[in-house]
Design an enzyme around this catalytic site. Structure first.
Site, PDB file in Angstrom:
ATOM      1  N   LEU A   1       0.852  -1.195   0.000  1.00  0.00           N
ATOM      2  CA  LEU A   1       0.000   0.000   0.000  1.00  0.00           C
ATOM      3  C   LEU A   1       0.885   1.241   0.000  1.00  0.00           C
ATOM      4  CD1 LEU A   1      -3.146   0.431   0.501  1.00  0.00           C
ATOM      5  CD2 LEU A   1      -2.539   0.832   2.877  1.00  0.00           C
ATOM      6  N   HIS A   2       0.810   2.029  -1.067  1.00  0.00           N
ATOM      7  CA  HIS A   2       1.621   3.255  -1.052  1.00  0.00           C
ATOM      8  C   HIS A   2       1.074   4.366  -1.934  1.00  0.00           C
ATOM      9  CE1 HIS A   2       3.056   1.434  -4.766  1.00  0.00           C
ATOM     10  NE2 HIS A   2       3.480   2.619  -5.122  1.00  0.00           N
ATOM     11  N   ARG A   3      -0.028   4.104  -2.668  1.00  0.00           N
ATOM     12  CA  ARG A   3      -0.545   5.137  -3.584  1.00  0.00           C
ATOM     13  C   ARG A   3      -0.955   6.380  -2.808  1.00  0.00           C
ATOM     14  NH1 ARG A   3       0.714   4.028  -8.314  1.00  0.00           N
ATOM     15  NH2 ARG A   3       0.581   1.821  -8.679  1.00  0.00           N
TER      16      ARG A   3
END
Ligand code: UD1
Length: 360
Positions: free
Chosen positions: A205-207
Site C-alpha cells: 500500500l503506497h498510492r
C-alpha cells in the site's frame, strides 16, 4: 557502434529494464548505457534489486532524490539533458510510468532522439494518479510503443497514435519473474518470519490516493482490521506509507510489519500467500502469473487483462467490498489458476530488441 540509453528511476522500473539489458548483451553492435535517475535512492528501494536481479550497476546516477513532482521531474530533465549531450545516443528506452519515465522521454524527444516506451498504452482513465499523466504524455512523444496487453493498443489508437508505432511484445516484468522463480524458491523468508504456506495474506500500500489523506487510510485500515481477525496480514511497508501513517497518527501495528523487501523474498512471500491485497500495478500482473488471488484496493486498474484472464479483483477501498472479496477468496470463488496470458512468456525483451534493431 550504436549507443542506446536505458533509463530507470524507481523500484518497479528495474524488473522491467533488466531483461532488456540482458538481451542487449547478445548484441555486440550496441553499446547500452544504464542511467539511474536516483528517484529512488535507498538501499532497500534500489541497490539491492540490481544485485539480486544481476543487473549491472548503473553507468550513470543522476542522484535527483525526493521532491515534489515538479521539482523531481525538472531535476531529472536538467541532468539527463547533460548526459544526452555528452553521450549522443541513437535511442532512449524508458519503462513503466514513474516520474523518471516521463522526464527522460521528454528530454530525449526535445533533442530529437528516438524514444522507445516499454509498457505503453496502459490507462486507468484516472487523471488524479500521477502515473496516468506520466503514461499518457510519454506515449504521445514516443517513437516505439511496446505493449503488454491488447487493451493498450486500443487505448493508443483511440488517442490517435499511429498504428505503425505500436508493437505488442509482452511483459518484460514477467520475463524477470519467470527467470527468477527458481532462485526465489530458495528464499528463507517464510522460515525467518515464522509463516506457514498459505496461512497469511500479503499487503502492499503506497498510492497517494490511499495513504496521503487520513480519512482514506482510515477507511482501508477499517477493512484490514476486520480481515486480520481471520488471517495474518504481512505488510512490507513502503517508506511513504510509514511516514504518512506516523504523521497522521494512524496505528498499523495490528499488521505484521516488515521493511520493504528484496525481490526474491517478496516473490517467494507472494507465491506462498493465501492472497494479496495491493494498490500496486505490477503486483496485479505477478499474482496472475503465480496463480495467487489479488484484491486490488483501487477503484480502477490500467491492467484489465489481469481481471479478465488472471486472478485480479478490483475491490475499491470500501471496507464492505473488500470484505466481500475476501469471502470470495475463502470460498474459492476467485480464479486461482496460473494465468496463461499471450506473450507473458519470458521472451518479451527478445521481441523488443529485435524490433528496435531492425528499425534502427
Ligand atoms: C514511485 C512511483 C510509483 C511507484 C513507486 C514504487 C511516481 C509518481 N511514483 O512512488 O508509481 O509505484 O515509486 O515504489 O513516480 N523514499 C525513500 N527512499 C527512496 C525513495 C523514496 O525513503 O529510495 C520515500 C521518500 O520519503 C519520498 C517518498 O518515499 O518522498 C516517495 O517517493 P517518490 O519517488 O516520490 O514516489 P513513490 O511513492 O516511491
Amino acid at each position: 557502434m550504436k549507443t542506446w540509453i536505458i533509463a530507470v528511476g524507481a523500484r518497479p522500473n528495474y524488473m522491467k529494464a533488466g531483461p532488456l539489458l540482458k538481451e542487449l548483451s547478445n548484441h555486440p553492435g550496441i553499446h547500452p548505457i544504464l542511467v539511474h535517475t536516483g528517484q529512488h535512492y535507498s538501499e532497500e528501494l534500489s541497490d539491492v534489486f540490481f544485485r539480486e536481479l544481476r543487473i549491472p550497476a548503473p553507468d550513470i546516477n543522476l542522484g535527483v532524490g525526493p521532491g515534489s513532482h515538479a521539482a523531481q521531474t525538472a531535476r531529472v530533465m536538467k541532468r539527463f539533458e547533460e548526459v544526452l549531450m555528452k553521450k549522443k545516443p541513437q535511442l532512449v528506452i524508458v519503462v513503466g510510468d514513474v516520474n523518471s519515465t516521463l522526464a527522460c522521454a521528454l528530454t530525449a524527444a526535445k533533442m530529437h532522439i528516438k524514444v522507445a516506451h516499454v509498457e505503453a498504452g496502459l490507462r486507468s482513465f484516472d487523471k488524479t494518479m500521477p502515473e496516468e499523466i506520466n503514461r499518457k504524455l510519454t506515449d504521445m512523444i514516443s517513437d516505439f510503443l511496446f505493449t503488454t496487453e491488447p487493451s493498450a493498443e486500443t487505448n493508443l489508437l483511440k488517442e490517435g497514435i499511429d498504428k505503425n508505432k505500436i508493437f505488442f511484445t509482452g511483459n518484460t516484468m514477467i520475463d524477470t519473474l519467470l527467470d527468477n522463480l527458481d532462485r526465489a524458491g530458495k528464499s528463507q523468508v517464510l522460515y525467518r518470519s515464522n509463516l506457514g504456506k498459505k496461512t497469511f495474506a500479503v499487503l502492499t500500500l503506497h498510492r497517494p490516493s490511499n495513504v496521503d489523506k487520513k480519512e482514506d487510510l482510515l477507511k482501508i485500515r477499517e477493512a484490514l482490521v476486520k480481515l486480520s481477525d481471520y488471517v495474518k496480514i504481512v505488510f512490507p511497508a513502503h517508506p511513504r506509507t510509514i511516514k504518512q501513517a506516523l504523521k497522521m497518527g494512524v496505528d498499523l501495528s495490528f499488521l505484521t510489519l516488515a521493511p520493504p523487501m528484496n525481490y526474491l523474498d517478496f516473490i517467494h512471500l507472494v507465491n506462498h500467500s493465501r492472497f494479496v491485497l495491493t494498490d500496486s500495478g505490477g503486483i496485479q500482473e505477478e499474482t496472475s502469473i503465480l496463480g495467487v488471488p489479488c484484491l486490488t484496493l483501487r477503484e480502477n486498474t490500467e491492467r484489465p487483462i489481469t481481471v479478465e484472464q488472471g486472478t485480479n479483483t478490483v475491490t475499491g477501498t470500501s471496507p464492505q467490498r473488500i470484505f466481500e472479496a475476501f469471502e470470495q477468496v475463502l470460498t474459492h470463488n476467485t480464479p486461482t489458476g496460473k494465468a496463461n496470458i499471450k506473450f507473458w512468456d519470458g521472451k518479451a525483451a527478445r521481441r523488443i530488441i529485435k524490433i528496435l534493431k531492425e528499425a534502427l
